[in-house]
Design an enzyme around this catalytic site. Structure first.
Site, PDB file in Angstrom:
ATOM      1  N   CYS A 120       0.782  -7.622  11.905  1.00 50.44           N
ATOM      2  CA  CYS A 120       1.127  -7.518  13.264  1.00 50.44           C
ATOM      3  C   CYS A 120       0.381  -8.743  14.077  1.00 50.44           C
ATOM      4  CB  CYS A 120       0.753  -6.363  13.986  1.00 50.44           C
ATOM      5  SG  CYS A 120       1.951  -4.843  13.457  1.00 50.44           S
ATOM      6  N   ARG A 145       2.183 -12.110  -0.699  1.00 47.48           N
ATOM      7  CA  ARG A 145       0.740 -12.492  -0.106  1.00 47.48           C
ATOM      8  C   ARG A 145       0.254 -13.658  -0.773  1.00 47.48           C
ATOM      9  NH1 ARG A 145      -1.728  -8.779   4.076  1.00 47.48           N
ATOM     10  NH2 ARG A 145       0.053  -7.360   4.231  1.00 47.48           N
ATOM     11  N   SER A 168      -1.107  -3.567  10.392  1.00 53.65           N
ATOM     12  CA  SER A 168      -0.987  -4.405   9.160  1.00 53.65           C
ATOM     13  C   SER A 168       0.245  -5.278   9.421  1.00 53.65           C
ATOM     14  CB  SER A 168      -0.603  -3.641   7.868  1.00 53.65           C
ATOM     15  OG  SER A 168      -1.731  -2.823   7.673  1.00 53.65           O
ATOM     16  N   ASP A 171      -9.110  -9.783   8.966  1.00 57.02           N
ATOM     17  CA  ASP A 171      -8.648  -8.397   8.706  1.00 57.02           C
ATOM     18  C   ASP A 171      -9.744  -7.305   9.038  1.00 57.02           C
ATOM     19  OD1 ASP A 171      -6.355  -7.023   7.699  1.00 57.02           O
ATOM     20  OD2 ASP A 171      -7.563  -6.681   6.062  1.00 57.02           O
ATOM     21  N   TYR A 202      -1.128  -3.810  -7.089  1.00 58.58           N
ATOM     22  CA  TYR A 202      -1.101  -4.461  -5.878  1.00 58.58           C
ATOM     23  C   TYR A 202      -2.263  -4.535  -5.101  1.00 58.58           C
ATOM     24  CZ  TYR A 202       0.030  -5.703  -1.122  1.00 58.58           C
ATOM     25  OH  TYR A 202      -0.156  -6.092   0.076  1.00 58.58           O
ATOM     26  N   LYS A 232      -9.523  -2.400   1.919  1.00 64.07           N
ATOM     27  CA  LYS A 232      -9.206  -1.304   2.532  1.00 64.07           C
ATOM     28  C   LYS A 232      -9.982  -0.167   1.987  1.00 64.07           C
ATOM     29  CE  LYS A 232      -6.776  -3.451   5.339  1.00 64.07           C
ATOM     30  NZ  LYS A 232      -5.811  -4.379   5.200  1.00 64.07           N
ATOM     31  N   HIS A 285     -10.404  -2.540  11.609  1.00 66.24           N
ATOM     32  CA  HIS A 285      -9.291  -3.355  10.985  1.00 66.24           C
ATOM     33  C   HIS A 285      -9.046  -4.471  12.113  1.00 66.24           C
ATOM     34  CE1 HIS A 285      -4.885  -3.500   9.378  1.00 66.24           C
ATOM     35  NE2 HIS A 285      -5.601  -4.133   8.769  1.00 66.24           N
ATOM     36  N   ARG A 344       0.813  -1.127   0.084  1.00 64.13           N
ATOM     37  CA  ARG A 344       0.115   0.050   0.072  1.00 64.13           C
ATOM     38  C   ARG A 344       0.682   1.359  -0.015  1.00 64.13           C
ATOM     39  NH1 ARG A 344      -1.711   0.780   4.466  1.00 64.13           N
ATOM     40  NH2 ARG A 344      -1.107  -1.099   5.543  1.00 64.13           N
TER      41      ARG A 344
HETATM   42  P1  GTP Z   1      -2.323  -7.507   7.345  1.00 59.54           P
HETATM   43  O1  GTP Z   1      -2.807  -8.671   6.604  1.00 59.54           O
HETATM   44  O2  GTP Z   1      -1.208  -6.915   6.908  1.00 59.54           O
HETATM   45  O3  GTP Z   1      -3.351  -6.715   7.956  1.00 59.54           O
HETATM   46  O4  GTP Z   1      -1.710  -8.433   8.633  1.00 59.54           O
HETATM   47  P2  GTP Z   1      -1.862  -9.303   9.873  1.00 59.54           P
HETATM   48  O5  GTP Z   1      -2.265  -8.646  11.119  1.00 59.54           O
HETATM   49  O6  GTP Z   1      -2.980 -10.484   9.623  1.00 59.54           O
HETATM   50  O7  GTP Z   1      -0.453  -9.989  10.056  1.00 59.54           O
HETATM   51  P3  GTP Z   1      -0.153 -11.715  10.067  1.00 59.54           P
HETATM   52  O8  GTP Z   1      -0.891 -12.750  10.995  1.00 59.54           O
HETATM   53  O9  GTP Z   1      -0.335 -12.113   8.703  1.00 59.54           O
HETATM   54  O10 GTP Z   1       1.317 -11.443  10.947  1.00 59.54           O
HETATM   55  C1  GTP Z   1       2.406 -10.739  10.214  1.00 59.54           C
HETATM   56  C2  GTP Z   1       3.678 -11.117  10.849  1.00 59.54           C
HETATM   57  O11 GTP Z   1       3.644 -11.342  12.251  1.00 59.54           O
HETATM   58  C3  GTP Z   1       4.424 -12.462  10.389  1.00 59.54           C
HETATM   59  O12 GTP Z   1       5.575 -12.450  10.042  1.00 59.54           O
HETATM   60  C4  GTP Z   1       4.103 -13.479  11.871  1.00 59.54           C
HETATM   61  O13 GTP Z   1       5.045 -14.537  11.711  1.00 59.54           O
HETATM   62  C5  GTP Z   1       4.251 -12.505  12.631  1.00 59.54           C
HETATM   63  N1  GTP Z   1       3.542 -12.931  13.936  1.00 59.54           N
HETATM   64  C6  GTP Z   1       2.183 -13.197  13.909  1.00 59.54           C
HETATM   65  N2  GTP Z   1       1.768 -13.760  15.312  1.00 59.54           N
HETATM   66  C7  GTP Z   1       2.798 -13.717  16.053  1.00 59.54           C
HETATM   67  C8  GTP Z   1       3.306 -13.780  17.498  1.00 59.54           C
HETATM   68  O14 GTP Z   1       2.425 -14.187  17.962  1.00 59.54           O
HETATM   69  N3  GTP Z   1       4.704 -13.611  17.834  1.00 59.54           N
HETATM   70  C9  GTP Z   1       5.478 -12.954  16.928  1.00 59.54           C
HETATM   71  N4  GTP Z   1       6.825 -13.003  17.331  1.00 59.54           N
HETATM   72  N5  GTP Z   1       5.178 -12.688  15.828  1.00 59.54           N
HETATM   73  C10 GTP Z   1       4.011 -13.190  15.030  1.00 59.54           C
HETATM   74  C1  SPV Z   2      -2.819  -4.361   5.328  1.00 58.06           C
HETATM   75  O1  SPV Z   2      -1.724  -3.803   4.932  1.00 58.06           O
HETATM   76  O2  SPV Z   2      -3.422  -4.220   6.347  1.00 58.06           O
HETATM   77  C2  SPV Z   2      -3.535  -5.760   4.521  1.00 58.06           C
HETATM   78  C3  SPV Z   2      -2.987  -5.862   3.284  1.00 58.06           C
HETATM   79  O3  SPV Z   2      -4.145  -6.389   5.172  1.00 58.06           O
HETATM   80  S1  SPV Z   2      -3.482  -4.710   1.943  1.00 58.06           S
HETATM   81  O4  SPV Z   2      -4.645  -5.432   1.448  1.00 58.06           O
HETATM   82  O5  SPV Z   2      -2.891  -4.413   1.049  1.00 58.06           O
HETATM   83  O6  SPV Z   2      -3.990  -3.393   2.779  1.00 58.06           O
HETATM   84 MN    MN Z   3      -4.836  -5.391   7.019  1.00 61.94          MN
END
Ligand code: GTP
Ligand code: SPV
Ligand code: MN
Length: 607
Positions: free
Chosen positions: A252, A391, A250, A279, A199, A208, A228, A71
């Site tokens: 996290c 992704r 994002s 999400d 993207y 979003k 979110h 983004r």
């Molecule tokens: P968006 O799709 O961008 O909104 O992100 P999301 O919040 O769904 O993030 P996602 O669950 O895909 O996690 C992204 C990153 O955080 C990855 O690299 C994971 O390995 C890491 N991660 C997730 N949960 C944990 C955790 O409990 N501990 C640690 N250390 N890393 C974590």
């Molecule tokens: C984020 O960035 O929080 C995502 C991926 O979930 S995107 O759809 O690119 O915003």
């Molecule tokens: Mn997101």
């Protein structure tokens, strides 16, 4: 002939067709035959590659341009009529000027191309929670991704009828020129225009752009919330399922928490986690006065790197059929995909996310070259075969732990709302707010280290209120006021509000808490708190667990370590309070009185 008589839709389509001058117009009807033909066409032109049908049935690989991998917050604009309505955290442009600029960029850009008209629904078609959108695009990749992430087809038009309650979305790839890339929102017109990107978050306009930026504005006006947030159901042995929504910025950990597999100890006892969404949550007040949430999406657009059978078995399983992978490594040994920290060893014969030949030897050479420049960012990227923000787009129905409530769209009652982010220090593993308004304060002061999900520096701590900094379609302080108003509506039926931090680090910069499935231990405490089953220590910032109350059975983690990450460092928090005061100044007199009072209370508690 158009498959609708909706007058506002037909009028807009006439205008857009005249503007964009496509050679051909194709309505997306939602049929598998049409989608299959488009997949074949995308493979014929090289836009996508078909993966191993045995190992990854119906799965495809796509690479975006190197300048178009995340983004773009700098070029994401909110075009409200009045600048002050966009607020100090959004980029604003005058709508008249913005339309003119964007139409100039887009004019004629469908010439020689096909205009796909995608009718889509956020939420199950016909559910009272759901809303319709139309996205125009010249990208088959967008069509196929939207067909996974949303409900597409003519049933959406039928449900819409002649209503004007639908979101207009124009996407054009143009030249993927980053200098002319804009992701523009006109909340007062229910309109989105996205140009010069291909993207995900910039072009899958249901996600979003609609489900957060436009919907947050609609929610403020109509008395509901677009957040979110992941949504999960947690069932404890012999108890009814409790539902939790959690907002993390994002990349996290939303996808990971939403699909968590309980540690063995807990699974044996009968603990179960089910996913409703990973999400986005749309939240309304139900007839019984509680908050109910649905996931308006139909798939997952998840971060690939780090996803493996240990960290997120359920997400991985979701990608095994009918998925699209973007910017991962193409493993030519068996025509599958690969990314950093997946289950498989580094392929010997592969193509990296940039389309270059790649294997461990080439990677090491790239890293050595980068090291010679001394540029830390370059070194980090050289280590990656897959882009850090690569992704997968996967159908939610593939997910082994998908909740039955996902598909009905009826909404699940929320017991708890959780905020969280990446904080190396300061924020404890978990704490509970004192009440709803204190919880709104906790959400408003969220801060997190930036990630690869957005273009720009990674690892810099910034304020990201409610994980909505890049996604709130109006003035952030008005958004906080809306949260406070929602709290008044639900009174004592309000979910309890918590904050978590999985990312505290030690002196070596390593994460202290094991995270992932072990986070269930924290969820367990959270649910117990919601039910008044467990005590806590009241601190300056809220209620913190007594270390003995977090169940560490079967985990190699000492009570002292736990106490360490539950500790509140008053000096750090005093500095934090100063930082919040400084941050709040941005919002001037739109800052709700309630939050000013909350800050004063925090300061007094720390003194
Ligand atoms: P968006 O799709 O961008 O909104 O992100 P999301 O919040 O769904 O993030 P996602 O669950 O895909 O996690 C992204 C990153 O955080 C990855 O690299 C994971 O390995 C890491 N991660 C997730 N949960 C944990 C955790 O409990 N501990 C640690 N250390 N890393 C974590
Ligand atoms: C984020 O960035 O929080 C995502 C991926 O979930 S995107 O759809 O690119 O915003
Ligand atoms: Mn997101």
């Amino acid at each position: 002939m158009a498959p609708t008589t909706n007058p506002t839709l037909l009028k807009w389509l006439d205008e857009m067709t005249a503007l964009m001058t496509p050679d051909k117009v194709v309505w997306i009807d939602g049929s598998e035959e049409q989608l299959e033909a488009l997949r074949a066409e995308a493979c014929a032109t090289g836009e996508m590659e078909k993966l191993n049908e045995e190992l990854y049935p119906g799965c495809y690989l796509h690479r975006t341009k190197a300048n178009d991998v995340a983004r773009v917050e700098d070029r994401t604009i909110i075009c409200s009529r009045k600048e002050e309505d966009a607020g100090p955290t959004n980029h604003w442009m005058d709508p008249t000027k913005a339309y003119e600029m964007l139409y100039d960029i887009a004019r004629g850009r469908y010439a020689g191309r096909t205009m796909y008209i995608i009718p889509y629904s956020m939420g199950p078609v016909g559910s009272e929670f759901s809303k319709a959108g139309i996205e125009l695009t010249d990208s088959i990749y967008v069509v196929l991704n939207m067909a996974i992430m949303t409900r597409v087809g003519f049933s959406v038009l039928e449900a819409l009828g002649d209503s004007n309650d639908w979101v207009r979305g124009l996407h054009a790839k143009c030249d993927i020129d980053q200098e002319k890339r804009w992701i523009a929102h006109f909340p007062e017109d229910n309109t989105i225009i996205s140009v010069n990107s291909g993207y995900g978050g910039n072009v899958l306009l249901g996600k979003k752009c609609f489900a957060l930026r436009i919907a947050s504005y609609q929610g403020k006006n109509e008395g509901w919330m677009a957040e979110h947030m992941l949504i999960l159901g947690l069932t404890k042995p012999g108890e009814e399922t409790k539902y939790v929504a959690a907002a993390f910025p994002s990349a996290c950990g939303k996808t990971n928490l939403a699909m968590l597999i309980p540690p063995e100890e807990f699974e044996k006892k009968g603990y179960k986690v089910e996913t409703i969404g990973d999400d986005i949550a749309w939240i309304r007040v139900g007839e019984d006065g509680r908050l109910y949430a649905i996931n308006p999406e139909n798939g997952f657009f998840g971060v690939a790197p780090g996803t493996n059978s240990h960290s997120n078995y359920n997400a991985l399983a979701s990608t095994k059929k009918g998925a699209i992978f973007t910017n991962v490594v193409h493993n030519l040994d068996n025509n599958t995909v690969w990314w950093e920290k997946c289950d498989d060893p580094v392929p010997t014969n592969a193509i990296d996310w940039l389309g270059r030949p790649w294997n461990a030897e080439i990677r090491d050479k790239n890293v050595a070259e980068a090291e010679a420049t001394g540029d830390a960012a370059k070194i980090k990227m050289a280590k990656c075969g897959a882009h850090p923000n690569s992704r997968f787009t996967a159908p939610a129905e593939n997910c082994p732990c998908i909740s039955p409530a996902f598909a009905t769209g009826e909404g699940v009652p929320l017991s708890a709302i959780i905020f969280g982010g990446r904080r190396a220090k300061t924020a404890p593993l978990v704490y509970q707010s004192r009440d709803w308004n204190n919880g709104v304060f906790v959400g408003s002061i969220m801060a997190s280290e930036t990630t690869a999900a957005a273009a720009g520096a990674v690892g810099v701590v910034r304020r990201d209120p409610m994980a909505m900094l890049p996604f709130c379609g109006y003035h952030m302080a008005d958004y906080w006021t809306h949260w406070i108003e929602m709290g008044k509506k639900i009174g004592d039926k309000a979910p309890k509000i918590f904050n978590v931090n999985w990312f505290r680090t030690d002196d070596n910069g390593d994460f202290i808490w094991p995270g992932y499935g072990e986070n269930l231990r924290v969820l367990d405490w959270i649910i117990d708190r919601c039910e008044g089953k467990v005590d806590a220590d009241e601190t300056a910032i809220g209620f913190v667990p007594k270390a003995e109350d977090i169940n560490l059975n079967g985990l190699d983690f000492s009570l002292d370590q736990l106490k360490g990450i539950l500790a509140i460092d008053k000096e750090l928090w005093a500095a934090e309070a100063d930082g919040i005061e400084e941050y709040y100044k941005k919002f001037g007199d739109r800052l709700p009185e309630e939050l000013k009072n909350q800050l004063a209370t925090l300061k007094a508690n720390l003194a």
